[in-house]
Design an enzyme around this catalytic site. Structure first.
Site, PDB file in Angstrom:
ATOM      1  N   SER A 351     -31.746  11.319  24.104  1.00 31.59           N
ATOM      2  CA  SER A 351     -30.879  12.542  24.874  1.00 31.59           C
ATOM      3  C   SER A 351     -32.073  12.986  25.954  1.00 31.59           C
ATOM      4  O   SER A 351     -32.762  13.553  25.586  1.00 31.59           O
ATOM      5  CB  SER A 351     -30.534  13.752  23.718  1.00 31.59           C
ATOM      6  OG  SER A 351     -29.708  14.489  24.384  1.00 31.59           O
ATOM      7  N   ARG A 390     -33.848   5.071  14.433  1.00 29.30           N
ATOM      8  CA  ARG A 390     -32.897   4.444  14.861  1.00 29.30           C
ATOM      9  C   ARG A 390     -33.015   3.571  15.567  1.00 29.30           C
ATOM     10  O   ARG A 390     -32.172   2.642  15.756  1.00 29.30           O
ATOM     11  CB  ARG A 390     -32.157   5.433  15.806  1.00 29.30           C
ATOM     12  CG  ARG A 390     -31.308   6.750  15.055  1.00 29.30           C
ATOM     13  CD  ARG A 390     -30.757   7.501  16.006  1.00 29.30           C
ATOM     14  NE  ARG A 390     -29.930   8.475  15.114  1.00 29.30           N
ATOM     15  CZ  ARG A 390     -29.006   9.517  15.462  1.00 29.30           C
ATOM     16  NH1 ARG A 390     -28.622   9.674  16.643  1.00 29.30           N
ATOM     17  NH2 ARG A 390     -28.619  10.615  14.579  1.00 29.30           N
TER      18      ARG A 390
END
Length: 424
Positions: A351, A390
């Site tokens: 992000s 992730r």
RNA sequence: GGAGAGAUGGCCGAGCUGGCUGAAGGCGCUCGCCUGCUAAGCGAGUGUGGGGUGAAAAUUCCACCGAGGGUUCGAAUCCCUCUCUCUCCGCCA
């Protein structure tokens, strides 16, 4: 935090901007308190001025051996009055501050309008979605059968949502951290930082986690300290209360830290695997930039984060967060989402945001412009470059073979002692 | 954990027997002068935040000497609390 003057002068604009986020604030109280604040301030300053003048008179009279008693008695009353007004002023300011500090940032003009994450437009898609001639397995299934992930034992040690890696899994986390840091420091010009993993309350306020999102944080018992939810917090706060040299901008830091999040309110979501953990590793990129260039810097930062996925040859897409999905402090955010074959969806792995002066105002991070008087707030930016756990999950799923083994991306092999494939 | 010392402007550093000290001096920076070049030299300027008046330039007032309280007509200076830094002792990976 927004500037009080800006809010005062652009009340309807701020209100409108907030509503695009689905937010609101107590503007009535703000207006009242703000007006009252200035009335009281005016009176206080007049009284203080008088006190300063008379005090000087008293000093002069005493020097000359005259009796200043009348003035002293008069000033006693003035001081008492000042004290009372001061108290009401600070109460007033506290009320205003409590409102201001809960108002989120105003979205940049280029941010798409939308009510929630279903309305985030895709900016671009890179790489072809991985295809299999068999039914792809979830990363937790692969990880457990390969003996590199063990969620059952992790829950014995701590509880749910904590990771435990073994062997090639642990090695892959370490390899990815080094891989990412090496690229950002040697190719992209970031300075490596290893900050504290625990921070104080002020730092959390400065970057916007507090006071509104306390329930998302782990707090240390007996201390007013918090576990960091992201390296953004300690790294942005490196320069709190500093006036930076304009020549040094943009300042660019890359930091590896573990991140700790309570994940309050996410019960039942992503209960399996590495996607949503209370503890995970992340390499974070942080920039302090001139206001004029901060949106260029955001694009660069996004590209820097993308490089990691490109090198690992993982398919991904970029989305631009719409007004309704934007984080509290951000003026604009891009998310990078990596392809997860088992679920057949793109999942957030980075992000990247421009906070403009929102964090800098709270943290008081300024710079002096050459040839101009005064100081200006810097713009702060940050982005994951990228989330490590992730990434492991994405590698396991995208690089899995029919026999349950996992090929190691070529770019990562030198970081894993030349290993090419993980077998049970 | 025990004992002591300290925290002043972009930086260094005086002041700390309470009263033109927003704060000496130096460095840095900006502008000007001077000088074959560089270096040096000379002169002037140079904090932040907030309020009032003003179209603006400007002007004026208030606050700020780690943070928050207190004493006093008046606090960088005195008192209390807290935070941080340093030194010595203890403990420790």
């Amino acid at each position: 935090m927004l500037e009080i003057k800006f809010v005062r002068q652009n009340l309807s604009k701020v209100q409108k901007a907030l509503s695009t986020r689905g937010e609101t604030a107590d503007f009535e109280t703000f207006k009242d308190c703000d007006a009252r604040r200035r009335t009281v301030l005016l009176e206080i300053e007049e009284l203080r001025h008088r006190r300063n003048v008379v005090s000087e008179q008293i000093a002069g009279m005493k020097k000359e051996g005259k009796d200043a008693n009348i003035l002293v008695v008069e000033m006693r009353d003035v001081s008492a009055r000042i004290k009372a007004l001061d108290k009401s002023l600070s109460e007033n300011e506290e009320t205003i501050n409590n409102i201001l500090i809960r108002i989120p940032n105003i979205p940049h003009a280029s941010v798409p309008a939308g009510k929630d994450d279903s309305e985030n437009p895709i900016v671009r898609q890179i790489g072809k979605r991985t295809e299999f001639e068999f039914v792809p397995k979830a990363h937790w299934t692969l990880g457990e059968s390969l003996g590199i992930l063990d969620f059952d034992r992790a829950s014995k040690i701590t509880g749910a949502r904590f990771p435990l890696y073994f062997g090639a899994g642990a090695r892959m986390e370490r390899a990815l951290i080094n891989f990412m840091l090496d690229i950002h420091t040697t190719e992209h010009g970031y300075k490596e930082v290893l900050p504290p993993f625990i921070v104080n309350r002020q730092s959390m306020i400065n970057t916007g986690q507090l006071p509104k999102f306390a329930e998302d944080l782990f707090k240390l018992e007996g201390w007013d300290y918090f576990m960091i939810p992201t390296a953004e917090v300690p790294v942005t706060n490196i320069h709190q209360n500093e006036i930076l040299n304009e020549d040094l901008l943009p300042i660019m830091y890359a930091a590896y830290t573990p991140c700790f999040r309570s994940e309050a309110g996410s019960y039942g979501k992503d209960t399996r695997g590495l996607i949503r953990q209370h503890q995970f590793n992340k390499v974070e990129l942080v920039k302090f930039a001139r206001p004029e260039t901060s949106y260029d810097e955001l694009e660069k930062l996004l590209n820097n984060a993308e490089t990691i996925l490109k090198r690992l040859e993982l398919p991904y897409q970029i989305i631009s967060l719409c007004t309704g999905d934007l984080g509290f402090s951000a003026a604009k955010t891009y998310d990078i989402e990596v392809w997860m074959p088992e679920q057949g969806v793109y999942r957030e792995i980075s992000s990247c945001s421009n906070f403009e002066s929102f964090q800098a105002r709270r943290a008081n991070i300024r710079f002096r412009k050459k040839g101009k008087k005064g100081t200006e707030l810097v713009h702060t930016l940050n982005g994951s470059g990228i989330a490590v756990g992730r990434t492991v999950a994405a590698i396991l799923e995208n690089y899995q073979q029919a026999d349950g083994s996992v090929i190691i991306p070529e770019a990562l092999r030198s970081y894993m002692g030349g290993k090419e494939v993980i077998r049970p």
